[in-house]
Motif scaffolding. Structure first.
Motif, PDB file in Angstrom:
ATOM      1  N   ILE A 140       0.837  -1.199   0.000  1.00  0.00           N
ATOM      2  CA  ILE A 140       0.000   0.000   0.000  1.00  0.00           C
ATOM      3  C   ILE A 140       0.871   1.248   0.000  1.00  0.00           C
ATOM      4  CG2 ILE A 140      -1.716   1.321   1.305  1.00  0.00           C
ATOM      5  CD1 ILE A 140      -2.849  -1.341   2.310  1.00  0.00           C
ATOM      6  N   VAL A 141       1.926   1.240   0.817  1.00  0.00           N
ATOM      7  CA  VAL A 141       2.855   2.375   0.820  1.00  0.00           C
ATOM      8  C   VAL A 141       3.423   2.594  -0.575  1.00  0.00           C
ATOM      9  CG1 VAL A 141       5.082   3.208   1.662  1.00  0.00           C
ATOM     10  CG2 VAL A 141       3.473   2.160   3.255  1.00  0.00           C
ATOM     11  N   GLU A 142       3.810   1.503  -1.211  1.00  0.00           N
ATOM     12  CA  GLU A 142       4.404   1.595  -2.545  1.00  0.00           C
ATOM     13  C   GLU A 142       3.414   2.159  -3.556  1.00  0.00           C
ATOM     14  OE1 GLU A 142       7.146  -1.283  -5.350  1.00  0.00           O
ATOM     15  OE2 GLU A 142       5.505  -2.169  -4.212  1.00  0.00           O
ATOM     16  N   GLN A 143       2.157   1.715  -3.473  1.00  0.00           N
ATOM     17  CA  GLN A 143       1.146   2.195  -4.404  1.00  0.00           C
ATOM     18  C   GLN A 143       0.825   3.672  -4.175  1.00  0.00           C
ATOM     19  OE1 GLN A 143      -0.755   0.641  -6.904  1.00  0.00           O
ATOM     20  NE2 GLN A 143       0.576  -1.123  -6.796  1.00  0.00           N
ATOM     21  N   VAL A 144       0.793   4.075  -2.910  1.00  0.00           N
ATOM     22  CA  VAL A 144       0.440   5.455  -2.577  1.00  0.00           C
ATOM     23  C   VAL A 144       1.580   6.411  -2.898  1.00  0.00           C
ATOM     24  CG1 VAL A 144      -0.083   7.038  -0.673  1.00  0.00           C
ATOM     25  CG2 VAL A 144      -1.250   4.828  -0.824  1.00  0.00           C
ATOM     26  N   GLN A 145       2.828   6.025  -2.530  1.00  0.00           N
ATOM     27  CA  GLN A 145       3.961   6.921  -2.668  1.00  0.00           C
ATOM     28  C   GLN A 145       4.737   6.727  -3.960  1.00  0.00           C
ATOM     29  OE1 GLN A 145       6.318   6.417   0.891  1.00  0.00           O
ATOM     30  NE2 GLN A 145       4.976   7.745   2.079  1.00  0.00           N
ATOM     31  N   GLY A 146       4.542   5.581  -4.622  1.00  0.00           N
ATOM     32  CA  GLY A 146       5.273   5.309  -5.851  1.00  0.00           C
ATOM     33  C   GLY A 146       6.560   4.550  -5.609  1.00  0.00           C
TER      34      GLY A 146
ATOM     35  N   THR B  27       2.370   3.237   9.381  1.00  0.00           N
ATOM     36  CA  THR B  27       1.432   4.369   9.316  1.00  0.00           C
ATOM     37  C   THR B  27       0.152   3.976   8.598  1.00  0.00           C
ATOM     38  OG1 THR B  27       2.306   5.237   7.220  1.00  0.00           O
ATOM     39  CG2 THR B  27       3.371   5.969   9.235  1.00  0.00           C
ATOM     40  N   ILE B  28       0.215   2.912   7.776  1.00  0.00           N
ATOM     41  CA  ILE B  28      -0.970   2.458   7.056  1.00  0.00           C
ATOM     42  C   ILE B  28      -2.076   2.069   8.032  1.00  0.00           C
ATOM     43  CG2 ILE B  28      -1.881   0.683   5.502  1.00  0.00           C
ATOM     44  CD1 ILE B  28      -0.174   2.871   4.162  1.00  0.00           C
ATOM     45  N   ASP B  29      -1.716   1.475   9.159  1.00  0.00           N
ATOM     46  CA  ASP B  29      -2.731   1.083  10.144  1.00  0.00           C
ATOM     47  C   ASP B  29      -3.531   2.293  10.615  1.00  0.00           C
ATOM     48  OD1 ASP B  29      -1.917  -1.545   9.998  1.00  0.00           O
ATOM     49  OD2 ASP B  29      -0.548  -1.388  11.696  1.00  0.00           O
ATOM     50  N   GLY B  30      -2.842   3.420  10.810  1.00  0.00           N
ATOM     51  CA  GLY B  30      -3.529   4.633  11.233  1.00  0.00           C
ATOM     52  C   GLY B  30      -4.482   5.148  10.172  1.00  0.00           C
ATOM     53  N   HIS B  31      -4.044   5.119   8.917  1.00  0.00           N
ATOM     54  CA  HIS B  31      -4.915   5.562   7.815  1.00  0.00           C
ATOM     55  C   HIS B  31      -6.127   4.642   7.684  1.00  0.00           C
ATOM     56  CE1 HIS B  31      -2.198   8.646   6.524  1.00  0.00           C
ATOM     57  NE2 HIS B  31      -1.228   7.795   6.235  1.00  0.00           N
ATOM     58  N   ILE B  32      -5.921   3.339   7.826  1.00  0.00           N
ATOM     59  CA  ILE B  32      -7.029   2.390   7.738  1.00  0.00           C
ATOM     60  C   ILE B  32      -8.029   2.634   8.867  1.00  0.00           C
ATOM     61  CG2 ILE B  32      -7.670  -0.037   7.942  1.00  0.00           C
ATOM     62  CD1 ILE B  32      -6.448   0.562   5.249  1.00  0.00           C
TER      63      ILE B  32
END
Length: 231
Positions: free
Chosen positions: A178-184, A193-198
């Motif tokens: 997910i980090v890779e898809q969001v940030q490139g 940090t993904i857990d916080g966004h979810i």
């Protein structure tokens, strides 16, 4: 979209199994072949999303496999070559391979190269203008989300995560993916940090965030969108 499938073709069983473990750690479904004829049969049967192909194979070599593949389909091909000669690489690329890695290689690099190829192909596929799942409407063109007709206030990152998961309904994404898809690019320091966004997303789109209907946790792996989506 289901989990990506990779066919690893190498007559060295140890190398093939090593690559298999690295791809499976990145949530790939993996298949192994140890010669060209077996590879062709598995491609026709399993229909993998990408082929990791060693050129130096017994019987039917990698060039022949690549040539035959291009007669039948457009499956992306990542070549593995033990010879660092420009001519070999050019021949493979001219036959339709998408990229190459020279042995000895880092398994992480092979996986990363494969993911880049697949990501590049995904970008060429037009995404739907809107996605509807239950009471949720995602306007991908207008970058807006509506729940029961009411517009929600999502941050750009929250919207991007929701769009990625909903566009690929049922596919499980790890936090790093997910980090890779969001940030490139993949940056392991931001993985958690993904857990916080979810958590924030669930608070905004779920009727009961403790029992989510749309964004579900796949324990030990990551997250997936489980709503019944319609474009």
């Amino acid at each position: 979209m289901v989990q990506p499938k990779v066919l690893i073709v190498d007559d060295d069983v140890k190398i093939a199994k090593l690559l298999q473990s690295y791809f499976e750690n990145e949530s790939f479904i993996t298949y192994l072949a140890h010669d060209g004829f077996q590879a062709l049969a598995l491609v026709r049967d399993k229909k993998p999303d990408i082929l990791v192909l060693d050129l130096m194979l017994p019987g039917m070599n990698g060039w022949d496999v690549c040539r035959q593949m291009r007669k039948e389909n457009d499956i992306p091909i990542l070549m593995l070559t033990a010879r660092d000669e420009e001519t070999d690489r050019l021949i493979g690329l001219e036959m339709g391979a998408d990229d190459y890695v020279t042995k000895p290689f880092s398994p992480r690099e092979v996986v990363a190269r494969a993911k880049v190829i697949l990501r590049r192909l995904q970008r060429t596929v037009a995404k739907p203008e809107a996605i509807k799942a239950g009471d949720l409407l995602i306007d991908t063109e207008g970058h807006m989300v509506f729940l029961q007709g009411i517009a929600l206030e999502l941050t750009p990152t929250e919207f991007k995560i929701l769009e990625i998961l909903a566009t690929n309904q049922g596919r499980v994404y790890s936090r790093l993916q997910i980090v890779e898809q969001v940030q490139g690019y993949a940056f392991e320091g931001y993985e958690r940090t993904i857990d916080g966004h979810i958590k924030n997303l669930r608070r905004k789109i779920e009727e009961n965030p403790r029992e989510p209907r749309y964004i579900q946790t796949v324990y030990g792996v990551g997250y997936k969108f489980a709503g019944d989506c319609h474009a």
